[in-house]
Design an enzyme around this catalytic site. Structure first.
Site, PDB file in Angstrom:
ATOM      1  N   HIS A 276      14.703   1.980  20.159  1.00  0.00           N
ATOM      2  CA  HIS A 276      14.641   2.699  21.428  1.00  0.00           C
ATOM      3  C   HIS A 276      14.351   1.743  22.593  1.00  0.00           C
ATOM      4  O   HIS A 276      15.238   1.424  23.376  1.00  0.00           O
ATOM      5  CB  HIS A 276      13.585   3.804  21.339  1.00  0.00           C
ATOM      6  CG  HIS A 276      13.588   4.742  22.509  1.00  0.00           C
ATOM      7  ND1 HIS A 276      12.676   5.754  22.639  1.00  0.00           N
ATOM      8  CD2 HIS A 276      14.376   4.820  23.607  1.00  0.00           C
ATOM      9  CE1 HIS A 276      12.912   6.425  23.754  1.00  0.00           C
ATOM     10  NE2 HIS A 276      13.938   5.866  24.371  1.00  0.00           N
ATOM     11  N   HIS A 281      16.434   0.650  26.638  1.00  0.00           N
ATOM     12  CA  HIS A 281      15.739   0.455  27.917  1.00  0.00           C
ATOM     13  C   HIS A 281      15.694  -1.013  28.329  1.00  0.00           C
ATOM     14  O   HIS A 281      16.057  -1.376  29.449  1.00  0.00           O
ATOM     15  CB  HIS A 281      14.310   0.992  27.815  1.00  0.00           C
ATOM     16  CG  HIS A 281      14.208   2.473  27.800  1.00  0.00           C
ATOM     17  ND1 HIS A 281      13.866   3.209  28.908  1.00  0.00           N
ATOM     18  CD2 HIS A 281      14.391   3.372  26.797  1.00  0.00           C
ATOM     19  CE1 HIS A 281      13.845   4.489  28.605  1.00  0.00           C
ATOM     20  NE2 HIS A 281      14.159   4.617  27.312  1.00  0.00           N
ATOM     21  N   HIS A 468      21.233   5.558  23.516  1.00  0.00           N
ATOM     22  CA  HIS A 468      19.942   6.066  23.984  1.00  0.00           C
ATOM     23  C   HIS A 468      19.768   7.540  23.638  1.00  0.00           C
ATOM     24  O   HIS A 468      18.684   7.960  23.192  1.00  0.00           O
ATOM     25  CB  HIS A 468      19.795   5.866  25.492  1.00  0.00           C
ATOM     26  CG  HIS A 468      18.490   6.388  26.012  1.00  0.00           C
ATOM     27  ND1 HIS A 468      18.379   7.587  26.681  1.00  0.00           N
ATOM     28  CD2 HIS A 468      17.225   5.877  25.925  1.00  0.00           C
ATOM     29  CE1 HIS A 468      17.106   7.786  26.994  1.00  0.00           C
ATOM     30  NE2 HIS A 468      16.391   6.775  26.553  1.00  0.00           N
ATOM     31  N   ASN A 472      16.640   9.138  21.428  1.00  0.00           N
ATOM     32  CA  ASN A 472      15.649   9.693  22.345  1.00  0.00           C
ATOM     33  C   ASN A 472      15.492  11.207  22.255  1.00  0.00           C
ATOM     34  O   ASN A 472      14.389  11.709  22.094  1.00  0.00           O
ATOM     35  CB  ASN A 472      16.004   9.327  23.796  1.00  0.00           C
ATOM     36  CG  ASN A 472      14.966   9.842  24.775  1.00  0.00           C
ATOM     37  OD1 ASN A 472      13.873   9.299  24.878  1.00  0.00           O
ATOM     38  ND2 ASN A 472      15.294  10.902  25.505  1.00  0.00           N
ATOM     39  N   ILE A 615      15.376   8.740  31.234  1.00  0.00           N
ATOM     40  CA  ILE A 615      14.084   9.242  30.780  1.00  0.00           C
ATOM     41  C   ILE A 615      13.633   8.400  29.613  1.00  0.00           C
ATOM     42  O   ILE A 615      14.454   7.834  28.887  1.00  0.00           O
ATOM     43  CB  ILE A 615      14.134  10.727  30.387  1.00  0.00           C
ATOM     44  CG1 ILE A 615      12.755  11.252  29.964  1.00  0.00           C
ATOM     45  CG2 ILE A 615      15.143  10.943  29.272  1.00  0.00           C
ATOM     46  CD1 ILE A 615      11.707  11.140  31.016  1.00  0.00           C
TER      47      ILE A 615
END
Length: 615
Positions: A276, A281, A468, A472, A615
């Site tokens: 993740h 990110h 993602h 997520n 997010i």
């Protein structure tokens, strides 16, 4: 208190360029308010409730159930505003008279509250859960560590041919299983083992090097065969290494449950820190920075990438404040504790390669797929019913075709790519500045032709969107009931110290002590519920067309074709989830695999796969 002289001290907020800030709608929306309120209001209130014993664990499994059924009391705060806003949106209800918070019932718990105990579900989630990126084919046998034996002990795995043979004797021999590519593994042994002695010196957590071995059965499901846990030599003791297998015998059954809890805590940490944070990110930041620094806003590739950059720098700044910061949610509630970011950095050094971030390359690298020009998507999956890969490959092809249509419109030949100074500077910065420590690696793609550009951009937009989404948006559904995916194991395996036999009297109580404490569990539950929801102003693949795309008729038509492909994927996923022969996708009490559905409602407000990491 002693401070590491090499450590950083931080204060205030992280700077984010003004054009990377949230829109007014998002700033005032649930996501922002809850993300900030979890830190500023809810977490301190929970800590106040548990102030007398912050390490207090749940006394009974029914106490966990009450988080959803009866709720947990919270004290009144001086400033009720942020908490009230948080609770109304984050949790199920607030009973003002009693100041009780009820968490939303997670999808998995709602469908089958006992499914976390089933080995079939444990295996299924490696293919259709929140971390479908770790399982890989066993390509070397016997299993063997590559770490220095003088430091970490004998490298040979305790998962022997004889042991595996006993587990699969009803199906085939071990030699046949290897030959027919039926053995799969999730292997965190060598990544985690160097951290074990350091982590074990921290109060309230423990760690092992770990592996989990699976067998692909004739019905297409995975059968768990063994979990191996290893502690290196430390404190004058030799290496401790033990294998646990499914068992119907009382002691063996409970030891297997303990081993699963430890392994799942490792998988939770790897998921959050590597699959993740690191691979989506973190890795996306250099792309965004280079796009803004090297490409003008009029550049066609800037226009293509722009929606995939939306809000990522801001959400990463918030993550650095709340989640991955020193003593933040990750360090305080996950097994690696204060070594979490070091673990992520080591994984980046050892594992991250741009050329393997594309979905087909990732599947091939893990041995899950082989190239086959006659097969759909040009790949043959060794696990035919692999929901993440099945849905992901359709989405990958749609993304790649959209990118190809776009790129080929603006770049007719190789000379146009090579002579574009902005484009070349953009790719050079990503490689040499964004990933300076890897800039000389031979695996970086070259940028000479339109085909090169298509491959590079498709990889970038895949990571920002589908990758993602896959890691997520299912977090609360599966980990909101934390016994299914504990984030931390607080005590050693009960059999590591042979003098401690009292655990056998009340093994369920010992397992609850091993699970996260009340404050750890509720903090993570609150955060995961926030992360699993979509913003009201989200922009989704195939639904939102950038205004500049519509200015060119050819690009508009290409986008419309892309949107139609995603509508077809929606139908494909619906049909797959209704197909009873695909046992990894659904069944009685099973959460169907839907995180890559392009248009159907996901979470509370989401209706698809977002363009960006927002997010």
């Amino acid at each position: 208190m002693y401070a590491d002289p090499l450590s950083e001290t931080r204060s205030g907020t992280f700077y984010v360029p003004r054009d990377e800030e949230f829109s007014e709608v998002k700033q005032n929306s649930f996501i922002t308010k809850t993300a900030e309120s979890v830190l500023d209001a809810l977490l301190p209130s929970l800590e106040a409730v548990l102030l007398d014993d912050p390490g207090l664990g749940f006394q009974h499994f029914s106490d966990i159930d009450q988080l959803y059924n009866q709720g947990m009391p919270i004290p009144k705060l001086k400033n009720q505003g942020p908490l009230q806003s948080l609770v109304l949106r984050l949790v199920k209800a607030v009973e003002d008279a009693d100041d009780v918070v009820k968490f939303e019932t997670p999808a998995m718990f709602h469908k089958d509250k006992f499914s976390w105990l089933r080995d079939e579900e444990f295996s299924r989630q490696t293919l259709a859960g929140v971390n479908p990126y770790s399982i890989k084919l066993v390509t070397e046998w016997p299993l063997k560590s590559k770490l220095d034996p003088d430091v970490y002990g004998p490298p040979e795995s305790a998962i022997t041919t004889e042991l595996v043979g006993r587990e699969i004797k009803d199906f085939m021999t071990v030699d046949k299983a290897l030959e027919q590519k039926k053995l799969f593994i999730i292997d965190y042994h060598d990544l985690l083992l160097p951290f074990v002695s350091k982590v074990r010196r921290i109060k309230g957590t423990t760690l092992y090097g770990s592996r989990a071995l699976f067998f692909l059965t004739p019905d297409g499901t995975l059968k768990p065969l063994a979990i191996e846990l290893t502690r290196p030599p430390m404190d004058g003791k030799p290496q401790w290494n033990k294998v646990f297998t499914p068992s119907s015998e009382a002691t063996g059954l409970w030891l297997w449950r303990f081993a699963k809890a430890h392994f799942l805590a490792h998988d939770s940490g790897y998921h959050e820190l590597v699959s993740h944070w690191l691979r989506t990110h973190c890795a996306t930041e250099p792309y965004i920075i280079a796009t803004n620094r090297q490409l003008s806003v009029m550049h066609p590739i800037y226009r293509l990438l722009h929606p995939h950059c939306r809000y990522t720098m801001k959400i990463n700044a918030l993550a650095r404040q709340v989640l991955i910061s020193a003593d933040g949610v990750i360090e305080s509630s996950f097994s690696p504790s204060k070594y979490s970011m070091e673990l992520s950095s080591v994984a980046y050094d050892q594992q991250w390669r741009f050329d393997r971030e594309a979905l087909p390359a990732d599947l091939i690298n893990r041995g899950i797929a082989i190239e086959d020009p006659t097969a759909p998507h040009g790949l043959k999956l060794l696990i035919a019913d692999y929901p993440f890969a099945n849905d992901g490959l359709v989405l990958w092809d749609a993304l790649k075709q959209w990118v190809a249509d776009y790129v080929n419109y603006y770049y007719k030949n190789a000379s146009m790519v090579q002579s574009d100074p902005e484009l070349q500077a953009w790719w050079t910065e990503i490689r040499t500045k964004g990933h300076e420590d890897k800039k000389d690696e031979p695996w970086w793609p070259v940028l000479k032709t339109p085909e090169d550009l298509i491959g590079i951009i498709t990889t970038i937009v895949w990571v920002a969107s589908a990758h993602h989404s896959a890691v997520n948006f299912g977090q609360y559904a599966f980990a909101g009931y934390f016994p299914n995916r504990p984030t931390i194991a607080r005590i050693n395996m009960p059999c590591e110290d042979p003098t401690k036999e009292e655990w056998k009297q009340y093994p369920d109580s010992e397992l609850l002590v091993c699970f996260p404490s009340e404050i750890q569990a509720t903090k993570v539950m609150a955060i995961l519920d926030v992360l699993s929801n979509h913003s009201p102003d989200e922009e989704y693949l195939g639904k939102h067309m950038e205004p500049t795309w519509g200015e060119e008729p050819a690009i508009r038509k290409a986008f419309e074709r892309f949107s139609e492909r995603l509508k077809e994927l929606e139908k494909i996923i619906n049909a797959r989830n209704k197909d009873n022969s695909l046992k990894n996708r659904g069944g009685a009490g099973v959460v169907p695999y839907e995180v890559l559905k392009p248009f159907s409602k996901q979470g509370v407000t989401g209706e698809g796969v977002p363009y960006s990491i927002s997010i």
